[in-house]
Every structure is written in C-alpha cells, then in structure tokens.
Design a protein around this motif. Structure first.
Motif, PDB file in Angstrom:
ATOM      1  N   ALA A 140       0.840  -1.200   0.000  1.00  0.00           N
ATOM      2  CA  ALA A 140       0.000   0.000   0.000  1.00  0.00           C
ATOM      3  C   ALA A 140       0.872   1.246   0.000  1.00  0.00           C
ATOM      4  N   GLU A 186      -3.581   4.846   3.536  1.00  0.00           N
ATOM      5  CA  GLU A 186      -3.198   3.519   3.084  1.00  0.00           C
ATOM      6  C   GLU A 186      -3.961   2.492   3.894  1.00  0.00           C
ATOM      7  N   ASN A 240      -4.729  -4.358  -0.567  1.00  0.00           N
ATOM      8  CA  ASN A 240      -4.157  -3.079  -0.153  1.00  0.00           C
ATOM      9  C   ASN A 240      -4.604  -2.006  -1.111  1.00  0.00           C
ATOM     10  N   THR A 241      -4.754  -0.829  -0.571  1.00  0.00           N
ATOM     11  CA  THR A 241      -5.050   0.297  -1.447  1.00  0.00           C
ATOM     12  C   THR A 241      -4.484   1.561  -0.830  1.00  0.00           C
ATOM     13  N   GLY A 265      -3.543   0.158  -5.922  1.00  0.00           N
ATOM     14  CA  GLY A 265      -3.682  -0.932  -4.980  1.00  0.00           C
ATOM     15  C   GLY A 265      -3.666  -2.282  -5.647  1.00  0.00           C
TER      16      GLY A 265
END
Lengths: 504, 1042
Positions: free
Chosen positions: B159, B777, B797-798, B875
């Motif tokens: 992230a 994040e 994750n982004t 992400g």
C-alpha cells in the motif's frame, strides 16, 4: 567501559569540533571548467550564433520558397500561425547571440584597452535587435540578456520606436568610436579584426536602418541615410559581412532543406522573375531534379527553359488542380528546387550585410533624393555585385561581366526612373534570398516585388501578407505582465497582422 | 577498495571454520538428562527446518536441529515440555506426555503479533514499538513471479508503493514512488538501502529529449533470490535517520548470509519465461496506402505517401509499393504480433550456504539471458553475491556483503520519441505494405536506406536494426563490511564501510545512409558514432553506538552515530560525425570529433542519534535527530538539522480485559522533518565558460555553460510529514488491518524556474514552491479458510494520494515540467494536483460551439489543463489458495484517477490507421462547428487534411484518456514435490507455472495499454509515445534445495 564511551564520544565530537564541512569549499570548485574567459572568444561565437532564418519562415512569406505539404508544416505556406516557425528568431537570438553580446558589453564597458571590442559588439548587437524589432515589434531590449548580470529574469519590453532610436544612436556612436589605433580586435570571424571594414559595416547598417524609416518618416530617413553615407559605407564585395561555413560548421539552413528534399521547392513568383528576365543567377539558385527525393544524388538540370516554380496557394492534395500542373516526379513534384550544388550546398555562406544590398539602398536613397548621385549607377553596381557574390558559393559559379552587362542591358532589367522602386527592390529581394529577415523587412517597407496574395483557403490572417510574427507562447505564460503591456503597446493584438512601427 | 581486501581475508579465515563445522548435528549443551527424545522439525511446507533451538522448559540450554531437521535431546523427566524456537517462526511448546519421539511443524511468524522489522540504519526493532508505517514485503511472491528488474514484481503489492515500469525492454528501469511525489522535479524515488549501503535508484530512462533509450537503474543489480528481507519505510519518520536522503521514504533490503549451524546447503533456482507483445490496436482494414483518397500510382508516390493510409478501398488490384513492385492492394494485419518476437528469458541461480556455531556464509551466482521483444534487443546479467557472518568472540562480530554485477544491454529500443523508434514505425506505417517487403527492400542499391515515406525521420526498422548498434556493458560493485562489538548486554558499537563502484560504457552509431541523417559534405559519408565512459565511486562510512536499559516498567534505548558520504563521478564522451571510410564506426575515422569531460565530486557528512522511551509493553516514544553538512552548498549555510518524533500505543496490552476477538491493537502517530538536496549539483553555484572543440575557420568559439543562472543561496528542500496509523489483529490474527493517514508538506522546493528566455537564460534555481501530498493507506489481510489441507489467504491493499501545488515561484502560477515531442506539455499549476497535462483545446465561441476556419478546428488562444496524470488511487489484491501441495496465487492490481495524453492515438488518426479515421473518407469531414462569424460550418474537409489539422494546431482534446486500469497481473500455480523426491539428497523441490500481465480487466485507452509509458522520470508522466508494447509473460520457475 568509561574509556570506550570517551573514545566514541571524542570521535563523534572530533567531527563537529573541526567542523563537519572541512574542505567543502575547495571540493565544490570544478577543476574542469573555467569561471572566467576572455570575451574575445565569446565575440567569435556571438557572430557565429547570429541566426539566419529557415527557408520555411520569411523566404516563404515573400514567396521565394514553398513547402506544399500541409499538416505539421502548415505555416506561412498557407498563412497559418504555427508557433514552431514564429518563435525561431526569438529563441535563437536571446539565449544565444544576445546573451553573449550582453556579457561582452558588461565585461568590456569602460575598459580603454578593449574599446574596439566594446564598440564592435555594440554594432553587432544593433544588427541583432534590428531583426528582432522588424519581426516582433516591441521586444525586450534595455533589460534583455541580463539574468545573470543584473537578475533581470522577466525583462520588460521596450517600445519599438525607442529601440530603433537607440539603435541609430548606438550605431552612430559605436561606429565613430572605432579606432584602428586602439586595441586589436581579436576573435572577429567576419573581417579578421579589420577596423576600417567594421566602420563600413557600422555605417552600412546605419544606412539600412535609415532606409527603414522611409515609409514612416522621410525626413528622419534622409538625415540618418546622409550621416551613414558621409561616414563611409561598404566599398566592394570584400566588405561583405557573412559567415563562411565549412565541414565542421555547416550551414544549418541548407543542411535542413537537404534533409527532406522532396518537400521543398522554389516558389513560382521567384523562379518566374529570374527566368523571365534572363537572370544568370537562375542556374545557381534553381535546378530541376528527376526525383526531388533523390536530389542530392542526381545531376541538376539547370537549363533555364526547364525551370518552373511551384505555384502558391495549393497544398499537395490540391496541387494537381493548379493551372498547368506539371505532375509528380519520383516521390515529389515536377518543379524546381534549390540547386544543391551551388546555393543549396551545406557549406554555402550566410550573408548578413552585403555591398550589393548597400548599393541598392543607395540607389533608392538617390532616387528619393536623400543623397546625391545617380540611382542607375548604384543600381548597376548592386546588381553586378550581387551576381559576383555567387563565386563564394562555388568556384564554378562565376558570372562574367559580359553576362552581367547583357542582363543589365535587357530592357526588362535596365534602370528606369519610372520603374525605379520596383526594380531596385525586386533586385534587393533577389540578392537577399537566404537572408529571410532582410527580404521580408524590405518587402514590407517597399511593397516590392508586387506579389499576389496567397489564396489558399483557411488563412489565419486578415490582410494579404504576414506583417509580423507573434511572440512566443512561453512569454505569455512566464513573462505575462510584460507581455500584456507589450501587446497593448503594439495595438492590442498579438497576431500576424499588426504591422511594426515603420510599416504603417 | 578496502572492503574487498577485508573480504578476501575474511573468506580465507572463515572457510577453514566452515569445514570444521559440517557436523551433522551440533550440540551446545552438556547432556545432563536421563531420557532421550528425538524428532524432526518441519516448516509449514513440510520441509526440514535447520537450526531450530529445541530445549526443555526450565532448562538453561538446548540443542539445534541438524540439516535434516532432526534433533536429539536429553530431558529430565518424561512429563517435560519441549520448547521449539526459530527466527521468523512462532515458538511452540509440546508436552512429552511420555513420548520419546516428537515431530513438530512450525508456522511462520508473518502473522505473529510482533515481527522483527529492519528499520533505518539497519536497527532491528519489534514492530509493536514502531510509531510509523513499515511494511515487510513477502519475498516469496516476488521470487516466484519474476521480472527482469525485480522491483516490477512489487507492483500493486504494498500500500502506497506505486510502481510503474516503462515499457522499454528487459534492461529497463522502473518508476518507484512512495506516497506520491515529494518534489516537483528531480529524483523522487525512495532511497534504496542494500545491507546498510544507501543507494540512489539512479534511473537512466528516456526523457523524450536527450535520451531515447532506457539504460536501466540500480535495482537491476539485485538478484531477488539473494534477498532475505525487504522492508518498505513509507514515510518521512521511518526514514528520518537518513536525513537529507529520506524525503521519499526508503526500501531496506537485506540479502542472505546463510544460517548458523547448518552445514553446507545448495539451492538452485531456475526460471524460464517467454514474453509476448500485447497488441491492443484495433485498426481499420478498409482503406490502404495513399493520400487524399488516391493510391500510389508510381514508385515515387509510394515512397512519398508511406506514412498514410488515406488511399482507396482495398481491391487487390496490383499497386505500387515503395520498392517499385506492384502488389495486390490488400491489408497487412496483425503487424504488431508479426514484428515483435516471442522473447525468451532464462535465469539460473545457484547458491551455496552453510554455517557453524561461529558464523555462516552464503554465496550465489545468477545468470540471466533475456531477449527483448524487439528482435535485436537482448540483455545479459551476471550477479555474484557473497554474504558472511562471523563471531570472533562472543562480543565481536563481523558481517560482509559483496555484490558484483555485470550487465550487457544490447540495442535497447528507442522509445519516447518518434525518430528511429521501431514501435513508432510499426504504429504508423501504412497498413498495406507487408513486413516482408519492408525487410527485403530496406537497403537500396547504393547501400543506403530505401525511402519508405516522405518523412525521412520515419526510419525503416529493418534498416536500423541491421545497421545500428547500441551497446552498454556495465559493471557494478557493492561492498559492505561491518564490525560490531557488544561491550555489554546493553551497549554495542558498530562501524561500517560501504563502497559502491560502477563503470559503464556506452556506444552507439547512427549508420551511414540513414535517410534522417544530415547531409555530409561531398565525398564524405554521413552518420555518427558516439561513445561514453562513466565511472562512479561512493564511500559510505558510518559508526553507530547503541545501548538500552530497563528500570522496572521503564525502558530506554539510544543510539548515536555519524556518517561520511563522499561520492565522485567522471564521464568522458566522444562523438564522431561524418566519416572518411564508409560503414566503419570509429573515432579515428570521424571527420569531426567533439569530446566532453564531466567531473563531479561531493560529500555529505552527518551526525545523528535516536532515543526511545518505553513504558511497560504498551507505550513507546521515539525521537531521532540528524544533522547533515553539504559540500554542494555555500559555506555560509551548508548544514541542516532533521528531527523526528513518533509514538506507539499498544492498547491491546493496555486494556486489562481486551475483548477476546482482539489479538493485537495499536495506534501510532509521528512527525518528521526531512529534506533533500536533490537538484543541487556540485559546482552549480557559479557561472562557467567553455570553448568549442573545433574552431570556426581558426577561431575558437567561447560560450557560457549555464543555461540556468546560478544561485549562491540555494538550500535543500524540506519535507514535513505527519502520520497516524492503526493496527488491528483480530480473531487469532485471521483478520488483520493496518490503516495509515498522512499529510506530507514539501517547502522550499529547489525549482529550476523558467524565466523569460529574453533574459538570456531559460531558468534560474530558486527555493520556492510548496507542495502537499495527503493520503491514506489500507492493508487488509484475511485468512477466510484455514483447514488442514486447504488455506485461503487474501490480502488487499489500497492507497489514496492527492497532491496539491500550494505555491510556485514568486508571481508564477505555473511551472512547465516537460513537453511532448510535438504537442502537449506537463505542468504544475498552483491549486491543482501535480503533473497536469496541458495543451491547446478547441477554440469555442460564447455558446461553447467549436469554431472552425476553412472547416478545420482552430486552437484556443490560451492552453487548457486536462487534469493530472497521476493516479489518485493504487492498490492490489492477492489471493493465495493452498491445497495440500498446490499453491495458487492470483494478483489483481489497479490504478485510478489519472489522465494520459496519447501521442500514438494522434498518429493513428492523422495517418489513417484507426477506425476513427474512417469518418469522412468519402465526401470529407463536415465538422459540427461554427465559423468565426457564428454561421454553421458548411465546409467538408478532406479527411486526411482534417485529421492532420489536430497535429498542426496541437489540439489535445481527442487524445486525452483516463489512464485507469484493473489488471489481472499475476497468476501462479506451484506444486511442492519435496515429499516425492529422495529426501536424503534433495531437500526441497518446488515447481511453479507463472503468468504475468494475464489480462486487462478494464482500461479506457483505445489501441494502447495505459501502462505503455516511456519514462521512469516525472517530467513526462502522462505523455504516451512510442514505447514498445507491453508484454505478457509466462513461464516456469523451479526451486531445488540440496
């Protein structure tokens, strides 16, 4: 244990105690570059960097040269605004020749041992600015080229009238101040430091600037022209101011047109003028090639009867509809191109100020009564000198005096008061081919030759011809306030139509 | 090279010890017990774990497992409890209950409550104590799904880590950005710290102007098989100890150095992949070569109109082509897949490792031979890596790492500019000439390039690939030697010397006879040859004194250190233009030669320290400070101080009775002020002059080197970053969440500000400009299914980042970063996000109607901003399914919120290739617009002329797209054969099948991949032109342990 800590702490402090920047000042001096240089070397480069316009710019406006292809190269060939071509003079002058000239002036001003270098620099700076004013109108002048010298990052634009006034003054005083008894002018690419020749250049430029006023203010023109004439102008082709190119420093203009030969042609009005008057220069300027795309490797056909300029007002798609369309040839069209063996060689010289131009200006000055003397004589001298110039392109390109006389005896070319302005300025147009700034300025001032407007549809000008170039877009974004003031000063519109002050 | 000498000595000393230490099992305790227990310790994959400490609960010492994972221990009673512990794995206790054989399986610690993280300066810390975001990378994922430049495998994995590899061939660089871009210009890549050696990424990618081939970066020299751990220090606080080099965060990479007490092991990894060009073009195949609706009628016309497909409808009637032969007028389809080859890449790594009770070593050799998809492009890389650990005495230990890399990059493709780019040609040449003809007729009877179009700058790829060479051999040596002395349990001193040395050579010719060449004077041959020799040397020496103590509930740890970092580079470039003898490319054969010598030296000295205060096991405060002195700055103001403070509060430990679902919970907060002197070069504070190499008719020409006016008072820019974060581990660590929010404020940017060029200069360097990056994040890890034979792990994750330009130079609203080769530019504008695409738009009247002149749109008088080229969100989502010995991994990643300007799509339209260009073929384009006087446009314009107008007017509107995408980035399937092979000889065998760039699930750019970018720099972000097509990679990966 205590000892360890002591050792470590003293090691850490050693650094700060003696300074963590010991020797940094010396380290930050580049042993490979000099921080001072004799301005002589800059002077040589300022001469060499003086910009001569590409064929697609002014030479296209005055219908000597044409690229019929549209798309990205749509510009003066179709009276379309294309920034690529309008910014060239600006971008080639200020960060190149002007930058160096200003640096030399600041390094030599007030230094009696460099008086000739200082004054020659003033003369050459005046030449550079004359072209800038003639192209754009108001331009940065008093504050230009001085970002380093005086932190003038966003120079103001000076009024074009004021710049011209100052240029007249600069040329007058700098030329008068040149003195062969003073310092030797080293680094002079043009005349090898010959001071009398520099004086003649200075006065010839004064003559040129004086004649620029003829349309606006005949009285002022007369005064300046008389002063220039009295000071002593160029005497022969030996006084010509030009750059002699070689293999290491080729002529960028001709090198550029050699790149895409099948797109570049001579324009019909120019070829017709030379052809119809039996001009012996035609074969050195113009040639027909069996395949325009392979012009460089083919033998030129220079027979006068075979020369045809490409008509104005068409693009590559509409050209077949032009009256008398001559057809395609190889990867191009069956029309005359620059003779790449003489005028179009990559070692061809670049002329800035010539004896021929000067004689033709004198012819007009005499005709207008600014000076005494026979206009016809000046005219003949100018034409002959212009023809003699061709030997400097190629040793074979010698025009005999018999041929010159025959040309001048042709009633179409012989001087006649009734046709004086047309004849003189048409000759000026011919002899200045390759010096776009001068052909265009003189065309705008004199109105000759009497060219027909380009009728290609979609023109972006209101008048018949482009009379001014627009300022670079970078100026409107970076130097916005000064740019806006300049646009207001020239009449409110930054376009291709607004004439410069002497072109009213 | 002191590091080398030390290492050699070290190797010799060490080798003897290793020989002595290859005992099958090593006991470190005295056998006092009464009963013997044996067993085997396996890892989660069923492979033997070597060197696991096995001890009886309550005893002072234990034994270690041998190379087969077996142990043998004496215990005091048959109801004793055995304790198993191993670094990186969760400890396990196992009551004997009378057994004499106990086999156990240890689970890796990745989901453990507090893993060990390698932080700045190599200080290892428990993650729960950290007050900032630091994320460990799963190294296994990047070694399975490989890419030539290993960083590319990180795309979408972490992230806030934005990876965008230029599409430039196997030897290329990568764009790496952490939490956005902290400076308007200059190097915005994070600091790479390899075994304590701080390295610049040094991407040498195209910039669309002076450099048109991508010559790679420093990441190419790292072999992913050598990586033991990799930590991403995302924010300023994490990297604050690197002071002026910390402005963009840091990637901390530690390579393997073997494990103690393991005997000799051999590991072999082999990877074979094939790359295939992805063709996204959706072209028209109705009309063929020609201009203005006319096909070529002669060879000359064919040679003139080669760049256009505005001819007639295909009818198979024999028609002239550029070689003078008439062939049926028919389309040539699938040109991209025909031209670009399927490129193979082989990578083999062999590693030897071993260790005894005093030390360990690992040596690896990796060889990579990779073809580019451009048929003459190939890339070769050899990496030697050595890691050593040795304890001279229990207190004195040493570590040595040496990495040597030799690369050969042959004919990296020209990208980012049109020129000789083969992609540019393949993307533009008329659609009715076959590749076979282009190939067969590339050279004319005189040995020159046969004209294929009027534009001499459009170079036939078969000409350039056969006649041009571009070679870049490169050697790179990295060495680290460190000594550590542990005075007491609570105090140590470490000294370290790092050294980086690189030498690269570059040569390229521009072949004689290339149509684009400037004409040579009569009797000479045009073309040029250019060679460049560069060396770089940097030393990084530091010391670190560290200690800590605990008083009751209070703990205190502190370090003090200093560093000196001198670096120097030398470069020599010689160019020969025009030749006496044809096709002989040497300097001696050159008619004109020019040479340039570049030299650069600088030093940064630093002192720094940290202090950490802990209360019980739940409250930690960490303070750091660093002072840097710079040689490139004026002596009056050449030093700056960089502080940081961070805190972490582990509320799960603070709570007396935490809810049962909460395994771990922590909040953290930080503030740091770091900086960067990037953008201030050595010697940049004075005006310098140069003389030309060649005289002009005997006159030397002098010039002023600076095009930017120098500024004596320039100082490093400053980055202030605030961050808060939350970490939660729930339901026995089966749901893990890590959230961070940050606000990063950059001030005093070092800007090369454009000034009016009428001033003689194009720019000046100033400390102005403010920039803000704010973002969040998220990292969510789930283990939805955890059964005996089946596990499903899912990690999502982004990162969201939004930038805003707060201020530029005095009175200026806009800063131009770079310009497209022919249209459009990338600018920063006050009040807007970074990297705006700017250019002309349609001129419109008061009612918003487009104005035409002669039927063709006219450019607006003032340019328009079309939006930021930077994505707002990035992400990825990794799912791993393990069923018995099968592991299936899928990886989806995305970017969203950015814009792209596609120069290729302009060419597709104006040259008649795209389907959009079919509009108006018959009868012309009658554009829905008005004339300047307000009357409706009645004029129909010839299609070719109409579309060409976009180029001459530079109108951007039709060529701006969203650069968003969702990609199925990787799929891999592995099978663990370890159990099926002879365990005595082969200890592990895993085979994987991998596919990279499997599928684009969503994109908005017609005809191209939005990731087909050409530069890893920032100034042309968002400007697409002539990069080679992106590729799909598939292959096999074999890992064998002996």
């Amino acid at each position: 244990m205590k000892n360890y800590i002591k050792i470590i702490l003293s090691a850490a402090c050693l650094c700060s105690a003696v300074g963590c920047d010991k020797g940094f000042k010396e380290l930050n001096v580049n042993p490979n570059n000099t921080t001072s240089l004799d301005p002589t070397f800059l002077f040589s480069n300022a001469e060499v960097l003086t910009y001569s316009s590409l064929m697609e710019t002014e030479a296209t406006v005055v219908q000597q040269f044409i690229d019929p292809f549209g798309g990205i190269t749509s510009a003066f060939n179709f009276n379309v605004l294309n920034q690529t071509y309008t910014v060239m003079r600006w971008n080639n002058a200020y960060p190149n020749s002007i930058k160096l000239l200003e640096h030399i002036l600041s390094a030599t001003k007030g230094d009696a041992t460099r008086a000739n270098l200082y004054n020659a620099t003033r003369i050459w700076r005046a030449y550079n600015y004359m072209m800038l004013v003639d192209t754009y109108g108001d331009v940065p002048y008093s504050q230009a080229g001085q970002a380093y010298l005086s932190s003038a990052f966003l120079p103001k634009y000076d009024k074009q009238q004021d710049i011209y006034t100052d240029l007249v003054n600069e040329l007058t005083t700098a030329t008068a101040a040149l003195d062969a008894a003073k310092d030797v002018l080293k680094g002079d690419v043009f005349f090898g430091g010959n001071i009398p020749q520099w004086k003649r250049l200075g006065y010839s430029l004064l003559l040129r600037i004086g004649m620029r006023y003829s349309k606006l203010d005949a009285g002022k023109a007369k005064t300046i022209v008389q002063a220039a004439f009295a000071g002593g102008i160029m005497q022969s082709n030996a006084d010509n101011c030009y750059l002699k190119y070689n293999n290491a420093y080729p002529n960028l203009v001709t090198q550029q047109i050699q790149q895409l030969t099948n797109t570049y042609y001579l324009a019909e009005p120019f070829v017709t003028q030379l052809k119809s008057t039996g001009d012996p220069r035609l074969k050195y300027i113009s040639a027909m090639y069996a395949d325009p795309g392979k012009a460089l490797s083919l033998a030129p056909d220079t027979a006068s009867a075979n020369q045809f300029g490409l008509p104005i007002g068409y693009d590559s798609g509409t050209l077949p509809s032009a009256p008398g369309f001559r057809g395609a040839s190889g990867s191009g069209f069956k029309y005359s191109q620059v003779n790449y063996s003489v005028f179009g060689k990559i070692t061809a010289p670049q002329y800035f100020v010539t004896y021929a131009q000067t004689q033709l200006l004198l012819a007009e000055a005499a005709f207008r009564g600014y000076i005494t003397g026979a206009a016809g004589t000046y005219y003949s001298n100018g034409v002959k000198a212009a023809m003699d110039q061709f030997a400097s392109y190629d040793a074979s390109a010698v025009i005999s005096s018999d041929a010159e006389n025959a040309y001048l005896n042709n009633p179409a070319n012989a001087y006649a008061d009734a046709n004086a302005l047309k004849q003189i300025n048409t000759q000026y147009w011919i002899t200045s081919f390759g010096n776009g700034a001068e052909t265009w300025a003189n065309f705008r001032r004199s109105g000759f030759p009497a060219l027909s407007p380009n009728t290609y549809p979609g023109k972006q000008i209101k008048g018949s011809f482009v009379r001014r170039y627009t300022y670079p877009q970078t100026e409107s974004s970076i130097n916005a306030d000064n740019y806006k003031a300049a646009v207001a000063s020239i009449g409110g519109s930054d376009d291709l139509d607004t004439p410069v002050f002497w072109d009213k | 090279m002191p590091a080398i000498v030390i290492s050699v000595l070290f190797t010799l000393m060490f080798a003897a010890d290793v020989q002595a230490g290859i005992a099958a099992s090593v006991r470190i305790s005295i056998e006092v017990g009464v009963q013997t227990v044996t067993g085997k310790v396996l890892d989660e994959k069923g492979l033997p774990l070597v060197g696991v400490t096995v001890s009886e609960k309550g005893a002072r010492s234990g034994v270690l497992t041998d190379v087969n994972g077996n142990y043998r221990i004496q215990v005091s009673a048959d109801n004793a409890v055995l304790m198993f512990s191993y670094l990186g794995y969760s400890p396990k206790s196992e009551p004997l209950n009378g057994r004499s054989t106990v086999n156990v399986t240890l689970e890796p610690k990745s989901n453990a409550l507090s893993e060990i993280i390698v932080t700045a300066l190599g200080i290892k810390r428990e993650s729960k104590k950290l007050g900032y975001a630091a994320e460990n990378v799963r190294v296994g994922e990047i070694t399975t799904n490989r890419s030539t430049n290993f960083v590319n495998s990180l795309e979408g994995k972490v992230a806030g880590l934005d990876i965008s590899p230029p599409s430039s061939g196997p030897g290329g660089s990568t764009k790496i950005r952490l939490r956005g871009q902290s400076a308007f210009q200059g190097d915005n890549a994070p600091l790479i710290v390899l075994n304590g050696l701080p390295l610049s990424q040094s991407p040498s990618s195209t910039n669309g102007y002076t450099q048109s081939v991508d010559l790679g970066d420093n990441m190419q020299q790292i072999n992913p098989d050598d990586i033991e751990s990799m930590t991403v220090l995302k924010g300023a606080t994490a990297a604050a100890l690197y002071g002026s080099r910390a402005s963009n965060g840091a990637l901390i990479i530690t390579t393997k150095s073997g494990n103690k007490n393991t005997g000799i092991g051999i590991e072999f990894t082999s990877n074979f992949t094939q790359n295939q060009a992805l063709d996204f073009t959706d072209f028209q195949y109705e009309y063929g070569q020609g201009e203005n609706n006319v096909r070529p009628k002669t060879q000359g016309q064919a040679q003139s109109s080669g760049a256009w497909s505005f001819g007639e409808k295909f009818d198979n009637v024999p028609t002239y082509q550029f070689d003078g032969i008439q062939r049926p007028y028919a389309p040539e389809k699938n040109r991209i897949s025909k031209f670009f080859r399927r490129a193979n890449a082989w990578t083999n790594t062999i590693a030897f490792s071993g260790g005894n009770e005093k030390g360990s070593f690992r040596f690896s050799y990796s060889n990579q031979d990779a073809q580019g998809i451009v048929p003459n492009n190939d890339y070769h890389k050899k990496i030697f890596n050595l890691g050593l650990n040795y304890n001279f005495t229990p207190k004195l230990s040493a570590q040595i790492y040496i990495n040597y890399d030799h690369e050969n990059n042959n004919n990296p493709p020209v990208i980012g500019i049109q020129g000789t780019s083969v992609t540019n040609y393949m993307y533009r040449y008329s659609n009715s000439v076959s590749l076979d003809v282009l190939k067969a007729a590339a050279v004319d009877a005189n040995g020159n390039e046969t004209p294929t179009s009027r534009f001499t700058t459009l170079t036939n790829p078969y000409w350039i690939m056969n006649k041009q060479f571009t070679r870049q051999p490169k050697d790179h040596l990295l060495g680290t030697a460190s000594l550590r002395y542990q005075f007491f349990d609570w105090l140590y001193l470490q000294g370290r010397v790092n050294m980086e040395y690189s030498a690269s050579f570059y040569e390229q010719n521009v072949p004689t006879g290339t149509l684009a060449n400037a004409a040579a004077p009569l009797g000479l041959y045009n073309g040029s040859y250019n060679s460049n020799d560069n060396t770089y040397r940097a030393l990084n020496a530091d010391f670190l004194l560290g200690g800590g103590h605990k008083w009751g509930d209070f703990s205190f740890d502190a370090t003090l250190g200093g560093n000196t970092f001198p670096s120097s580079s030398r470069g020599y470039t010689v160019t020969a233009t025009n030749f006496y003898v044809r096709d002989f490319y040497t300097l001696g054969n050159g008619v004109t030669t020019t040479s340039a010598y570049a030299l650069s030296k600088s030093t940064v000295n630093s002192l720094y320290g940290t202090a950490e205060f802990g209360y019980k096991s739940y409250l930690f405060i960490n303070v750091t400070g660093r002072n840097d002195w710079f040689s490139v700055l004026s002596p009056d103001h050449n030093h700056y101080f960089y502080p940081s403070v961070s805190g972490s509060f582990v509320f799960s430990e603070f709570l007396k009775n935490p809810p049962s679902w909460l395994s771990f919970g922590k909040i953290r907060a930080t503030y740091a002020n770091v900086g960067s002197a990037n953008g201030i070069g050595p010697y940049s504070n004075s005006l310098t002059f140069a003389l030309s190499q060649n005289t002009f008719n005997g006159f030397p020409l002098g010039s002023i080197n600076n095009t930017t006016t120098p500024n004596q008072n320039i100082k490093p820019y400053s980055v202030k970053e605030k961050e808060i974060g939350l970490e939660l581990r729930m339901f026995n660590s089966r749901v893990n969440l890590d959230v961070a929010a940050y606000d990063k404020h950059t001030t005093n940017q070092i800007l090369s500000v454009a000034i009016s060029n009428a001033s003689g200069y194009t720019g000046t360097i100033v400390n102005l400009g403010e920039l803000q990056n704010r973002g969040m994040e998220f990292l969510l890890e789930l283990v939805p299914i955890k059964k005996r034979d089946f596990t499903w792990r899912s990690a999502f994750n982004t990162a969201l980042n939004s930038s805003k330009v707060l201020a530029l130079a005095n009175g200026q609203n806009q800063l131009t970063l770079g310009a497209g080769e022919f249209f459009g530019s990338i600018v920063d504008q006050v009040g807007l996000p970074l990297n705006q695409i700017q250019g002309a738009t349609y001129r419109r009247d008061a009612n918003g109607k487009i104005i035409v002149s002669g039927g063709k749109p006219v450019a607006s008088t003032s340019p328009k901003l079309f939006g930021s080229a930077l994505p707002k969100a990035t992400g990825g989502w990794v799912n791993t399914f393990t069923y018995k010995k099968f592991t299936l991994m899928t990886h989806i990643d995305y970017k969203a919120g950015g814009k792209i300007l596609s120069s290729s799509n302009l060419n597709f339209l104006r040259e008649g290739l795209s389907k959009e260009s079919l509009v108006g073929r018959e009868g012309g384009v009658k554009f829905d617009a008005v004339n300047a006087d307000g009357t409706p446009n009645a004029m129909a314009v010839n299609a070719e002329d109409f579309y060409a107008n976009y180029r001459s007017q530079g109108i951007l509107d039709p060529f701006i797209y969203k650069s968003d995408f969702i990609k199925l980035r990787n799929v891999s399937l592995s099978y663990d054969f370890s159990k099926m092979v002879n365990a005595k000889f082969i200890k592990g065998l895993v085979l994987s099948a991998v596919c990279h760039n499997v599928l684009i699930i969503k994109k908005y750019t017609p005809n191209i991949d939005p990731e087909a970018i050409s530069s890893s720099g920032d100034i042309l972000t968002g400007y697409e032109q002539s990069s080679v097509p992106t590729t799909r990679t598939y292959g096999f990966n074999l890992n064998v342990k002996f």
